[in-house]
Design an enzyme around this catalytic site. Structure first.
Site, PDB file in Angstrom:
ATOM      1  N   GLU A   1      -0.157   0.486  -5.543  1.00  0.00           N
ATOM      2  CA  GLU A   1      -0.959   1.286  -5.143  1.00  0.00           C
ATOM      3  C   GLU A   1      -2.362   1.271  -6.026  1.00  0.00           C
ATOM      4  O   GLU A   1      -2.224   1.366  -7.430  1.00  0.00           O
ATOM      5  CB  GLU A   1      -0.461   2.771  -5.305  1.00  0.00           C
TER       6      GLU A   1
ATOM      7  N   HIS B   1       0.942  -1.235   0.011  1.00  0.00           N
ATOM      8  CA  HIS B   1       0.132  -0.116  -0.064  1.00  0.00           C
ATOM      9  C   HIS B   1       0.782   1.075  -0.156  1.00  0.00           C
ATOM     10  O   HIS B   1       1.055   1.962   1.045  1.00  0.00           O
ATOM     11  CB  HIS B   1      -0.753  -0.006   1.190  1.00  0.00           C
TER      12      HIS B   1
ATOM     13  N   ASP C   1       1.125  -1.682   5.041  1.00  0.00           N
ATOM     14  CA  ASP C   1       0.545  -0.738   5.420  1.00  0.00           C
ATOM     15  C   ASP C   1      -0.802  -0.265   4.899  1.00  0.00           C
ATOM     16  O   ASP C   1      -0.880   0.933   4.159  1.00  0.00           O
ATOM     17  CB  ASP C   1       1.814   0.426   5.249  1.00  0.00           C
TER      18      ASP C   1
ATOM     19  N   SER D   1       6.931   5.511   2.343  1.00  0.00           N
ATOM     20  CA  SER D   1       7.824   4.114   2.572  1.00  0.00           C
ATOM     21  C   SER D   1       8.494   3.969   1.220  1.00  0.00           C
ATOM     22  O   SER D   1       9.626   3.588   1.322  1.00  0.00           O
ATOM     23  CB  SER D   1       6.758   3.187   3.222  1.00  0.00           C
TER      24      SER D   1
ATOM     25  N   ASP E   1      -4.128  -3.919  -6.407  1.00  0.00           N
ATOM     26  CA  ASP E   1      -4.553  -4.203  -5.222  1.00  0.00           C
ATOM     27  C   ASP E   1      -3.476  -4.792  -4.602  1.00  0.00           C
ATOM     28  O   ASP E   1      -2.903  -5.899  -5.140  1.00  0.00           O
ATOM     29  CB  ASP E   1      -5.725  -5.355  -4.748  1.00  0.00           C
ATOM     30  N   GLY E   2      -3.052  -4.278  -3.412  1.00  0.00           N
ATOM     31  CA  GLY E   2      -1.677  -4.705  -2.566  1.00  0.00           C
ATOM     32  C   GLY E   2      -1.964  -6.079  -2.016  1.00  0.00           C
ATOM     33  O   GLY E   2      -0.869  -7.124  -2.016  1.00  0.00           O
TER      34      GLY E   2
END
Length: 285
Positions: A117, A41, A168, A99, A142-143
């Site tokens: 993302e 994310h 995250d 991050s 989608d992570g």
């Protein structure tokens, strides 16, 4: 909780996470063999503290800005501030790294980062940020699904034996997010047993996290370490009182790296009733 990162860039939670992340990446860098990082994310990667979102909330004033000019900080905190300063060469603090940008700073030539993302605008900004950096692959997806698609990591037919999965999420579904988190970590461990996992989680009332911690203990992992920072007592369910990082199979003696950092952050970022927690909730020989 709707935790849109741009509104909270540089707050207390957004200090704890990069302090821990950079310490993990530095541990990976101590060995010569290349490593892989999956950021599930990733957000847009870079934020302006005077921008529309962060400027509106002003949360950085209770986070990273309280550390400005601090001296005699523990190594993990000093390392974080050096990384932030490197992105602000003109002095002051205008740009705050997410991050993926911090991870990219830590990569060597053969290391690789996959940053995921889902939101289109954020993913577009992330792609623009890393345009031309062959070490970084940006995935507009989608992570959680990326864990299955991208692990075990490979590059040019070679598998990576070491690395980190950072989970995250924004926790928009609040408590309903935790089963997705633990399912993703479980799959990551099953597909890539050599990898480490790091999960950020918000703390409103600590007791609400008990089911999540039970699920972490049940993972097919040797060790699970919790590192938490609360800037106020956890007696309000309506506020972000603190946050934590759940570290699955962290490096050897990693608790000793974080032990001096957490009290230093508590003393500088916390108010009355602030506290920390550094505890192994699973530790096999």
């Amino acid at each position: 909780m709707n935790y849109r990162h741009a509104f909270h860039a540089g707050n207390h939670a957004d200090v704890l996470k990069p302090v821990v992340l950079l310490a993990l990446l530095d541990a990976l860098r101590r060995k010569d063999s290349p490593f892989f990082v999956l950021d599930t994310h990733a957000g847009r990667g870079r934020y302006r503290l005077q921008g529309e979102e962060a400027g509106r909330t002003g949360e950085a004033a209770g986070g990273v800005l309280r550390l400005a000019g601090a001296v005699d900080l523990p190594p993990a905190v000093a390392r974080y501030l050096e990384a932030v300063a490197a992105l602000n060469p003109d002095g002051g603090l205008q740009v705050y790294p997410g991050s993926p940008l911090l991870a990219a700073q830590a990569l060597r030539g053969e290391d690789r980062l996959a940053a995921c993302e889902l939101q289109p605008e954020e993913a577009a900004a992330l792609k623009a940020l890393f345009a031309g950096d062959a070490r970084v692959a940006v995935h507009a997806r989608d992570g959680y699904a990326a864990v299955r698609a991208l692990l075990p990591p490979r590059h040019q037919g070679r598998r990576f034996g070491r690395g980190l999965v950072l989970v995250d999420p924004p926790y928009e579904a609040q408590e309903a997010e935790y089963p997705q988190v633990t399912a993703a970590v479980r799959e990551a461990l099953e597909r890539w047993p050599q990898g480490m996992c790091a999960v950020w989680y918000p703390i409103k009332q600590r007791r609400q996290l008990a089911p999540f911690f039970r699920a972490l203990r049940a993972l097919p992992a040797r060790q699970v370490l919790l590192a938490e920072l609360l800037v106020r007592p956890d007696d309000s369910p309506l506020r972000l009182n603190g946050s934590g990082m759940a570290l699955v199979n962290p490096p050897w003696k990693f608790d000793q790296v974080l032990a001096p950092a957490l009290p230093a952050l508590r003393d500088r970022l916390g108010g009355a009733g602030a506290s920390t927690r550094l505890e192994w909730i699973k530790r096999e020989a």
